[in-house]
Every structure is written in structure tokens, then in C-alpha cells.
Design an enzyme around this catalytic site. Structure first.
Site, short mmCIF file in Angstrom:
data_model
loop_
_atom_site.label_atom_id
_atom_site.label_comp_id
_atom_site.label_asym_id
_atom_site.label_seq_id
_atom_site.Cartn_x
_atom_site.Cartn_y
_atom_site.Cartn_z
CE LYS A 11 0.72 1.73 4.36
NZ LYS A 11 2.03 2.64 4.82
CG ASP A 141 -0.19 -0.38 8.36
OD1 ASP A 141 -1.65 0.28 7.70
OD2 ASP A 141 0.65 0.27 7.79
#
Ligand code: ATP
Length: 317
Positions: A11, A141
């Protein structure tokens, strides 16, 4: 032995705002997370033993219990003891392509892939939100990495509100191989330097986190306007990482002045810097020009793009 091969994308942070301290000791954050097609490959296999094994050839990635993928498998064993006794141990092989300790959530993506892989291997039939809940206990995350796409993340980063898929935006990423930034160091230093600006009241904290939903970058994302998105990129952690790592600042400046670059920013706690670029052709050209300007072999450069998914299954045998 049955096995599953999963793709675990990295990401980038299109937005990262530090709002204040939470009662649990973490920071209250408002982030926009975006999956990119730079990904690790994770093989999850049933083993003939009753142990968890992690294999990875990357020198910076541990294969013991400190590997987040190992911890994900351990969590599944603890949560589903009956399935573990029925199906036995698990072997996990990580083919690392995502730079390590880079602000790209590589470890979290691996953990998310292991949760999905073991769910399949043990035929548990967990829902996406159940997988995300398990993931949240491993790291902030991890829940995002399960489903991926473009998402607003608040709280510690684990409270997710999906945004509509973006049209493809091309990206050039730069990371110095030998440069690692500890996420814990970056947040601790930010607290030391800017803690006086933190919102203290719990109600105000939540209100500020919610405000991101109607913020300028979300509006740009809803319009699918890459030029506008690129102008609204933001990362509070740049305030502590860039002064401490002049190479990262220089890389950001070199990206910023290239023709075709719409905007540039550090991802997460760094040291990866990314640039959003007009087209694939321009991205390849930017990569070459940056390489010319910084001929340091320690600098790894990648051309990648935004994608609309998280963990994906490729082979099912
Ligand atoms: P984030 O953006 O979530 O902070 P990151 O990209 O900065 O993540 P990782 O690549 O996840 O950081 O690695 C951080 C540290 O964790 C490394 O120093 C590495 O040794 C360790 N680590 C443990 N498991 C893994 C894994 N599966 N992949 C990569 N690193 C791992």
C-alpha cells in the site's frame, strides 16, 4: 498436500494525518490507503508436521516468530484449535518483492495473505470482516491489506471506510535498499516534536478523525481526478523523517521537478517516496531520468500503479 498461492499487494498512503494520542497509547490517525500492484507472493501449504514454518530468502526478513506471517499463522492456530488438529501444520513461503521496512506495509500484507490462505486451507469460511477483525489484533495495517483498494482508515488505522475504485494511476516508487525507518521511531519523534499540537479531548479527537470523510482529498478521489488527488497528498510524518534523512528529501525533490509528475509524497513512515504520474509511458521516463540524476545503486526504483484489490488467490491445488 493442498496449497494456495496468494498475491499480497503493498500500500501507499495518499494521506496521513496524526490527530492525537488515544487512551490505548496509540495515535489517532486519519489516513487514505491505496493498494498498488507491487506485491509479494505467499504460498500457504498444509505440512505433514504439526508446526508452523516460514521460508523467505530475503536477508532482511526473519523466518522465526518475529515474522508477521508466522504470527498470523499462530493466531489462526490459537483461534481454531479443532481445525489445527484436523489439518495439521502450515508451511508459508514468502517471495519478497515489496521493499522491507519501507512504509509499504509489506509485513502486514504477508500476514493478511496467511489469514486468507489458512482460512481456505482449513475450510473455515470466514467472512471478510471476520478476517479483518483477526488482522486488527496483529497490526493496524493488516485489516486494510485483506480487502485493499482505496480506503479511509481512522482510529489506529484499523477502522475502514472503502472509497469508490480509482481509475488506474501510474506511480514511480523510490526506496534506498540500505535505508530503513522504524515506524515506532517516526511516531515517537513526531510526538516529541509536535505533541503540543495534539487534540486532547476524546470527543474532538473522534470529530477530527471523521472530518477526513468530507476532506479535500476525498472529494478529489470521488471525482476520480488524479491531478487534484496529487495536489492534495499529505503526510505528517514527512515533518520528522525528511529532516533526519536528507537522501529521502533529495529523492522527493528530484521526483517533484520531473515533467509528467502530478505530485509526490513519502509513504507511511518512509523511507519510500512515490510520485503519481500522468501515464505509464511518462512513469517509465521519470524512472529513467531519476536514475540518471541519482546514479546510486542503492536506490531501487519501481514503476507501479494503483489497483482495486487486496489479497488475491492465484493457484488453488
Ligand atoms: P508499515 O508500512 O506497516 O509500517 P513497513 O513496510 O514499514 O510496514 P515491513 O516491511 O512490514 O515495514 O517490515 C518492518 C520490519 O518487520 C522489518 O524490519 C522486518 O524485519 C520485520 N518483518 C517481520 N515480518 C515481516 C515480513 N513478513 N515481511 C517484511 N518484514 C517483516
Amino acid at each position: 498436500m493442498p496449497s494456495y498461492t496468494l498475491i499480497a499487494p503493498a500500500k501507499i498512503n495518499l494521506y496521513l494525518e496524526i490527530i492525537g494520542d488515544r487512551p490505548d497509547g496509540f495515535h489517532e490517525l486519519a489516513m487514505i490507503l491505496q493498494s498498488i500492484d507491487l506485491a509479494d507472493q505467499i504460498d500457504v501449504r498444509a505440512a505433514s508436521t504439526d508446526s508452523i514454518r516460514v521460508y523467505c530468502e530475503h536477508p532482511q526478513v526473519p523466518t522465526d516468530k518475529s515474522n508477521l506471517a508466522y504470527r498470523a499463522a499462530e493466531l489462526m492456530v490459537a483461534k481454531f484449535p479443532d481445525a489445527f488438529s484436523k489439518y495439521g501444520g502450515v508451511e508459508i513461503t514468502i517471495k519478497k518483492r515489496i521493499p522491507v521496512a519501507a512504509g509499504l506495509a509489506g509485513g502486514s500484507a504477508n500476514a493478511a495473505a496467511v489469514l486468507v490462505g489458512i482460512d481456505l486451507l482449513w475450510k473455515l469460511g470466514l467472512t471478510q470482516s471476520e478476517l479483518e477483525e483477526l488482522g486488527a489484533t496483529l497490526g493496524s495495517d493488516v485489516p486494510f491489506c485483506v480487502a485493499g483498494g482505496t480506503v479511509i482508515a481512522t482510529g489506529r488505522g484499523e477502522q475502514l471506510s472503502p472509497l469508490p475504485n480509482l481509475d488506474t494511476i501510474y506511480i514511480v516508487l523510490g526506496k534506498y535498499r540500505s535505508l530503513e525507518v522504524s515506524t515506532a521511531w517516526a511516531y515517537k519523534t513526531y510526538r516529541q516534536q509536535f505533541g503540543n499540537t495534539y487534540i486532547r479531548d476524546t470527543k474532538d479527537l473522534a470529530a477530527r478523525a471523521n472530518a477526513v470523510h468530507s476532506g479535500a482529498i476525498v472529494k478529489a478521489i470521488l471525482k476520480k481526478d488524479a491531478v487534484d488527488i496529487a495536489q492534495k497528498l499529505h503526510n505528517d510524518l514527512e515533518r520528522v523523517v525528511l529532516p533526519a534523512y536528507p537522501q529521502v528529501l533529495q529523492l522527493r525533490e528530484v521526483f517533484a521537478k520531473q515533467a509528467g509528475v502530478l505530485g509526490t509524497m513519502m509513504s507511511g513512515s518512509g523511507p519510500t517516496v512515490f510520485a503519481l504520474v500522468e501515464s505509464h509511458q511518462q512513469a517509465e521516463a521519470v524512472k529513467l531520468r531519476v536514475r540518471d540524476e541519482i546514479p546510486d545503486e542503492d536506490l531501487e526504483l519501481f514503476v507501479t500503479r494503483t489497483i482495486t484489490h487486496g489479497i488475491q488467490l492465484t493457484v488453488n491445488s
